[in-house]
Design a protein around this motif. Structure first.
Motif, PDB file in Angstrom:
ATOM      1  N   THR A 116     -10.002  10.382  -0.773  1.00 28.25           N
ATOM      2  CA  THR A 116      -8.815  10.308  -0.669  1.00 28.25           C
ATOM      3  C   THR A 116      -7.795   9.136  -1.160  1.00 28.25           C
ATOM      4  O   THR A 116      -7.249   9.333  -1.850  1.00 28.25           O
ATOM      5  CB  THR A 116      -8.619  11.968  -0.607  1.00 28.25           C
ATOM      6  OG1 THR A 116      -9.281  12.933  -0.149  1.00 28.25           O
ATOM      7  CG2 THR A 116      -7.208  12.483  -1.239  1.00 28.25           C
ATOM      8  N   ALA A 117      -7.850   8.735   0.314  1.00 32.89           N
ATOM      9  CA  ALA A 117      -7.354   7.462   0.296  1.00 32.89           C
ATOM     10  C   ALA A 117      -7.475   6.669  -0.612  1.00 32.89           C
ATOM     11  O   ALA A 117      -6.062   6.084  -1.263  1.00 32.89           O
ATOM     12  CB  ALA A 117      -6.887   6.933   1.849  1.00 32.89           C
ATOM     13  N   LEU A 118      -8.558   6.287  -1.089  1.00 36.46           N
ATOM     14  CA  LEU A 118      -8.869   5.690  -1.998  1.00 36.46           C
ATOM     15  C   LEU A 118      -8.270   6.358  -3.789  1.00 36.46           C
ATOM     16  O   LEU A 118      -8.067   5.366  -4.536  1.00 36.46           O
ATOM     17  CB  LEU A 118     -10.016   5.054  -1.993  1.00 36.46           C
ATOM     18  CG  LEU A 118     -10.877   3.874  -1.405  1.00 36.46           C
ATOM     19  CD1 LEU A 118     -11.937   3.868  -0.619  1.00 36.46           C
ATOM     20  CD2 LEU A 118      -9.995   3.072  -1.563  1.00 36.46           C
ATOM     21  N   THR A 119      -8.597   7.149  -3.654  1.00 41.72           N
ATOM     22  CA  THR A 119      -7.943   7.632  -4.923  1.00 41.72           C
ATOM     23  C   THR A 119      -6.382   7.616  -4.911  1.00 41.72           C
ATOM     24  O   THR A 119      -5.853   6.757  -6.271  1.00 41.72           O
ATOM     25  CB  THR A 119      -8.344   8.461  -5.140  1.00 41.72           C
ATOM     26  OG1 THR A 119      -9.430   9.207  -4.792  1.00 41.72           O
ATOM     27  CG2 THR A 119      -7.982   9.842  -6.612  1.00 41.72           C
ATOM     28  N   VAL A 120      -5.636   7.588  -4.404  1.00 40.62           N
ATOM     29  CA  VAL A 120      -3.996   7.664  -4.155  1.00 40.62           C
ATOM     30  C   VAL A 120      -3.874   5.825  -4.799  1.00 40.62           C
ATOM     31  O   VAL A 120      -2.604   5.999  -5.150  1.00 40.62           O
ATOM     32  CB  VAL A 120      -3.788   7.877  -2.574  1.00 40.62           C
ATOM     33  CG1 VAL A 120      -2.192   7.027  -2.550  1.00 40.62           C
ATOM     34  CG2 VAL A 120      -3.433   9.588  -2.626  1.00 40.62           C
ATOM     35  N   ASP A 121      -4.391   5.272  -3.221  1.00 40.67           N
ATOM     36  CA  ASP A 121      -3.975   3.821  -3.541  1.00 40.67           C
ATOM     37  C   ASP A 121      -5.396   2.818  -3.843  1.00 40.67           C
ATOM     38  O   ASP A 121      -6.249   3.054  -2.804  1.00 40.67           O
ATOM     39  CB  ASP A 121      -3.324   3.322  -2.708  1.00 40.67           C
ATOM     40  CG  ASP A 121      -2.454   1.653  -2.968  1.00 40.67           C
ATOM     41  OD1 ASP A 121      -3.664   1.494  -3.669  1.00 40.67           O
ATOM     42  OD2 ASP A 121      -1.921   1.358  -2.298  1.00 40.67           O
ATOM     43  N   ILE A 161       0.934  -1.209  -0.035  1.00 42.47           N
ATOM     44  CA  ILE A 161      -0.096   0.118   0.069  1.00 42.47           C
ATOM     45  C   ILE A 161       1.004   1.575   0.362  1.00 42.47           C
ATOM     46  O   ILE A 161       1.992   0.793   0.765  1.00 42.47           O
ATOM     47  CB  ILE A 161      -0.618  -0.375   0.990  1.00 42.47           C
ATOM     48  CG1 ILE A 161      -1.699  -1.176   1.360  1.00 42.47           C
ATOM     49  CG2 ILE A 161      -1.970   1.063   0.936  1.00 42.47           C
ATOM     50  CD1 ILE A 161      -2.736  -1.755   0.238  1.00 42.47           C
ATOM     51  N   ASP A 162       0.521   1.796  -0.816  1.00 45.33           N
ATOM     52  CA  ASP A 162       1.351   3.897  -1.093  1.00 45.33           C
ATOM     53  C   ASP A 162       1.317   4.276   0.477  1.00 45.33           C
ATOM     54  O   ASP A 162       0.094   4.223   1.248  1.00 45.33           O
ATOM     55  CB  ASP A 162       0.824   4.319  -1.595  1.00 45.33           C
ATOM     56  CG  ASP A 162       1.375   6.079  -1.999  1.00 45.33           C
ATOM     57  OD1 ASP A 162       1.888   5.600  -1.757  1.00 45.33           O
ATOM     58  OD2 ASP A 162       1.163   5.947  -3.519  1.00 45.33           O
ATOM     59  N   PRO A 163       1.927   4.785   0.862  1.00 41.03           N
ATOM     60  CA  PRO A 163       2.169   5.146   2.462  1.00 41.03           C
ATOM     61  C   PRO A 163       1.188   6.060   2.699  1.00 41.03           C
ATOM     62  O   PRO A 163       1.092   6.325   3.570  1.00 41.03           O
ATOM     63  CB  PRO A 163       4.015   5.618   2.067  1.00 41.03           C
ATOM     64  CG  PRO A 163       4.802   4.330   1.518  1.00 41.03           C
ATOM     65  CD  PRO A 163       3.256   4.453   0.430  1.00 41.03           C
ATOM     66  N   LEU A 217      -3.479   9.015   5.330  1.00 42.40           N
ATOM     67  CA  LEU A 217      -4.634   9.658   4.797  1.00 42.40           C
ATOM     68  C   LEU A 217      -5.725   9.298   5.928  1.00 42.40           C
ATOM     69  O   LEU A 217      -6.066   9.079   6.105  1.00 42.40           O
ATOM     70  CB  LEU A 217      -5.296   9.890   3.382  1.00 42.40           C
ATOM     71  CG  LEU A 217      -4.447  10.908   2.666  1.00 42.40           C
ATOM     72  CD1 LEU A 217      -4.689  10.575   0.938  1.00 42.40           C
ATOM     73  CD2 LEU A 217      -4.926  12.396   3.250  1.00 42.40           C
ATOM     74  N   GLY A 218      -5.681   7.909   6.059  1.00 46.01           N
ATOM     75  CA  GLY A 218      -6.573   6.816   6.857  1.00 46.01           C
ATOM     76  C   GLY A 218      -6.231   6.922   7.967  1.00 46.01           C
ATOM     77  O   GLY A 218      -6.971   6.458   8.690  1.00 46.01           O
ATOM     78  N   GLU A 219      -4.748   7.373   8.104  1.00 41.94           N
ATOM     79  CA  GLU A 219      -4.962   7.263  10.099  1.00 41.94           C
ATOM     80  C   GLU A 219      -5.720   9.511   9.899  1.00 41.94           C
ATOM     81  O   GLU A 219      -6.124   8.659  11.373  1.00 41.94           O
ATOM     82  CB  GLU A 219      -3.349   7.372  10.262  1.00 41.94           C
ATOM     83  CG  GLU A 219      -2.665   5.968   9.782  1.00 41.94           C
ATOM     84  CD  GLU A 219      -1.375   6.001  10.306  1.00 41.94           C
ATOM     85  OE1 GLU A 219      -0.714   7.293  10.138  1.00 41.94           O
ATOM     86  OE2 GLU A 219      -0.351   5.138   9.944  1.00 41.94           O
TER      87      GLU A 219
END
Length: 177
Positions: free
Chosen positions: A59-64, A30-32, A37-39
């Motif tokens: 946004t986190a799902l958009t990143v990864d 997973i992209d850091p 963003l998840g945290e």
């Protein structure tokens, strides 16, 4: 006798090919940035800022898009908001990425129990108990949620007898306060 070396070579080849499917596929890294963003989203959700948490998870799902914890987080928020159908869909998205995710299984089971789908919730409970080798609090909480849901009556629409005439409908409307 002439076919023995060929038969041995063929059987060894088949054994190698069939054993290749027995290994567990590795989950992608997973992209850091998505994890960060998840945290932040988890902290916002814990503080009660559900709209902010939803935005950060998305946004986190958009990143990864492979970040399954974002699906679990979104599903948890949907359950808190009373959107059990949406929560079930999001938990299933997480389970498609990792079928052995205990948080997603427990959450889906609780959402199913909230909706009254007790048999499916019991299937999730059985699967969760198989995955939990030691003491599993998530399975215990799911078991209690299923028991509570079994005690509450199923919500259904009340049957209303339709008015047969316009006059009768007007009379009923006048009788109600």
């Amino acid at each position: 006798m002439r076919f023995s070396p060929a038969a041995i070579a063929l059987s060894l080849g088949l054994a190698m090919v069939s054993s290749a499917g027995l290994t567990k596929p590795e989950l992608p890294e997973i992209d850091p940035r998505a994890i960060a963003l998840g945290e932040q989203a988890a902290a916002a959700g814990a503080a009660g800022d559900y709209d902010g948490a939803i935005g950060l998870y998305e946004t986190a799902l958009t990143v990864d898009p492979a970040y399954k914890a974002a699906f679990v987080g979104l599903a948890d928020i949907a359950r808190v908001q009373g959107l059990d159908g949406k929560a079930i869909r999001l938990y299933r998205e997480a389970l498609q990425r990792d079928p052995n995710d205990q948080a997603a299984l427990a959450g889906e089971g609780q959402a199913l129990a909230d909706r009254g789908a007790l048999e499916r919730a019991r299937e999730d409970l059985a699967r969760l108990r198989l995955l939990c080798q030691a003491d599993c609090g998530a399975a215990d909480r799911l078991s209690m949620a299923i028991e509570d849901a079994a005690r509450t009556p199923v919500r259904s629409a009340e049957a209303v007898t339709p008015a047969t005439t316009v006059e009768e409908a007007q009379r009923r409307a006048e009788e109600q306060p």
